[in-house]
Design an enzyme around this catalytic site. Structure first.
Site, mmCIF file in Angstrom:
data_model
loop_
_atom_site.group_PDB
_atom_site.id
_atom_site.type_symbol
_atom_site.label_atom_id
_atom_site.label_comp_id
_atom_site.label_asym_id
_atom_site.label_seq_id
_atom_site.Cartn_x
_atom_site.Cartn_y
_atom_site.Cartn_z
ATOM 1 C CG HIS A 19 -4.016 18.591 -17.798
ATOM 2 N ND1 HIS A 19 -3.966 19.571 -18.756
ATOM 3 C CD2 HIS A 19 -2.964 17.772 -18.042
ATOM 4 C CE1 HIS A 19 -2.934 19.353 -19.553
ATOM 5 N NE2 HIS A 19 -2.295 18.267 -19.136
ATOM 6 C CD GLU A 20 -2.222 14.643 -15.799
ATOM 7 O OE1 GLU A 20 -2.100 13.764 -16.683
ATOM 8 O OE2 GLU A 20 -1.516 15.664 -15.748
ATOM 9 C CG HIS A 23 -3.250 13.658 -20.942
ATOM 10 N ND1 HIS A 23 -3.123 14.171 -22.216
ATOM 11 C CD2 HIS A 23 -2.674 14.570 -20.116
ATOM 12 C CE1 HIS A 23 -2.492 15.340 -22.149
ATOM 13 N NE2 HIS A 23 -2.221 15.599 -20.892
#
Length: 467
Positions: A19-20, A23
């Protein structure tokens, strides 16, 4: 215990990292300065600095964050500057963030589409991970052939008192609708039952009277009831590998034997054999077996096995005559393109079920007591890890979809909340002020904390048998 701990760390670590990274990579792609990349929250445990970014693992492994220059409201919530590389303003003794010199590499200096892309990238990465995992499972282990919505057997031991009417379903009965919703495949049947939530449920059959029963409120009990319905198949009752030292070996059974009778009842399929064995834990079960054209009689005593969910069933330590030990249906090997299509279908199905569950909590179809937290994730991680790589990877894919959907909730501090901020900016032509964003983010942080407390509370109630 060690397996559970390691499995939990792998599941949380991989999904948070995926997920990170979404970003992080997109922030770098649009040239946003990233002072910190963190797996976990709270105090820094270990880390290193490379270039402008400090990469750290923090104490609480319940999430992570990518700190981007110019996102002052997140800085204030996370507790102030973390490193000398941070380009956000200093925090005063009153807790306010001082003004800082804007930079072309600030998050807020980028175009609205670029910022929306960066914020959405974590969710996109989680969805892509689920697609990859489901595709890999289909490519490596194959997919179960859908036999159609014909019930082969009902495992009565999995039924709850309110669902006992399912025991009336005759083997071979073909389901045509669930609460009036038409079904044409076994997948349709499973999805329809899952979406139904708890309460009165009616199965309509093509060649039998309808059956009305109650699905329980608790997710685990409801899953067991749905799992009590076994699809019909035509796989013969031949034995696969016979494990040394097990009840089957003790009874003189060998790989390739075909069981033709169990407990005085004729056996034609592997499914019927499994049902007969499961119903006889610790009890002698007379068998008639065919080997090389010759029949003989023997008696086997299935091992009494109690599973983590409290269900007891008989086991004789033999593998089925097809590849997957846990499969109820033969597997079909498929090519890469069909594997991708299957992975996309699975990802979509889990997404629909997750959204349906969240919507159902507001309408009363699903109970908020079914929300789980880190304890439940840990327990399930340990359980699926013991089932093998396929089950473990599938669990991670399902959890990845859940993480993606939850992150899209319009709660400030979540990705969905940031997208709402950007949507407001697009409509009104200017962003919310820093003070407005920070206050809303603080409210979102409190809501998220309350949700976590609720989830952990549910975990504890389940752990002590109270939920």
């Amino acid at each position: 215990m060690l397996t559970t701990i390691l499995a939990t760390l792998v599941v949380l670590g991989v999904l948070i990292l995926v997920h990170e990274l979404g970003h992080f990579w997109t922030a770098k792609l649009v040239d946003i300065e990233v002072p910190r990349f963190s797996i976990g929250f709270g105090p820094r445990v270990i880390g290193f600095t490379r270039g402008e970014t400090e990469y750290v693992i923090s104490l609480l492994p319940l999430g992570g964050y990518v700190k981007m220059a110019g996102m002052e409201e997140m800085e204030a919530i996370e507790g102030g500057p973390g490193t000398v590389n941070d380009t956000v303003g200093d925090v005063t003794t009153e807790g306010e963030v001082e003004a800082r010199t804007p930079s072309p590499r600030d998050f807020d200096s980028k175009s609205l589409p670029a910022r929306a892309f960066v914020i959405s990238a974590g969710v996109i990465m989680n969805m892509l991970f689920a697609l990859f995992a489901f595709t890999l499972i289909a490519a490596v282990w194959g997919v179960a052939a859908d036999p159609g919505p014909r019930v082969g057997d009902v495992v009565e031991e999995l039924l709850t008192p309110e669902s006992e009417a399912l025991a009336l379903v005759e083997p071979g009965a073909r389901v045509t609708a669930v609460n009036g919703e038409p079904v044409s495949t076994w997948r349709d049947l499973q999805l329809a039952l899952t979406r139904t939530g708890h309460g009165r449920t009616t199965l309509t059959f093509e060649d039998a009277p309808p059956v009305v029963f109650e699905l329980p409120v608790a997710d685990e009990e409801r899953a067991r009831v749905i799992g009590s319905l076994r699809p019909a198949n035509n796989v013969e009752s031949h034995l696969g590998d016979v494990l040394p030292g097990g009840p089957a070996a003790a009874a003189g059974l060998e790989a390739g034997d075909r069981v033709v009778e169990a407990g005085g009842r004729p056996i034609e399929t592997w499914q019927q054999l499994v049902a007969a064995v499961e119903r006889s834990p610790g009890e002698p079960l007379p068998l008639v077996v065919e080997r090389d054209g010759t029949r003989f009689e023997t008696t086997i005593t299935p091992r009494d096995t109690t599973f983590d969910d409290g269900v007891t069933a008989g086991r004789i330590d033999v593998h089925p005559p097809y590849a997957s030990e846990d499969a109820q249906l033969p597997r079909e090997r498929i090519g890469p393109l069909r594997a991708v299509a299957h992975g996309a279908t699975q990802t979509w199905d889990i997404t629909v079920l997750t959204v349906d569950f969240l919507a159902g909590m507001f309408t009363g179809r699903h109970s908020a007591r079914n929300i789980g937290g880190p304890i439940m994730i840990g327990q399930m991680s340990g359980q699926v890890a013991r089932l093998g790589a396929e089950a473990f990877l599938g669990f991670m894919a399902i959890l990845s979809v859940n993480l993606a959907v939850l992150n899209l909730l319009p709660i400030p501090v979540l990705d969905g909340g940031h997208l709402v901020f950007l949507g407001i900016e697009g409509i009104r032509g200017r962003p919310l002020s820093f003070t407005q964003r920070m206050r809303l983010s603080q409210v979102g942080f409190v809501l998220l904390l309350l949700l976590m407390v609720w989830a952990v509370g549910n975990d504890l109630l389940r752990a002590f048998g109270l939920g």
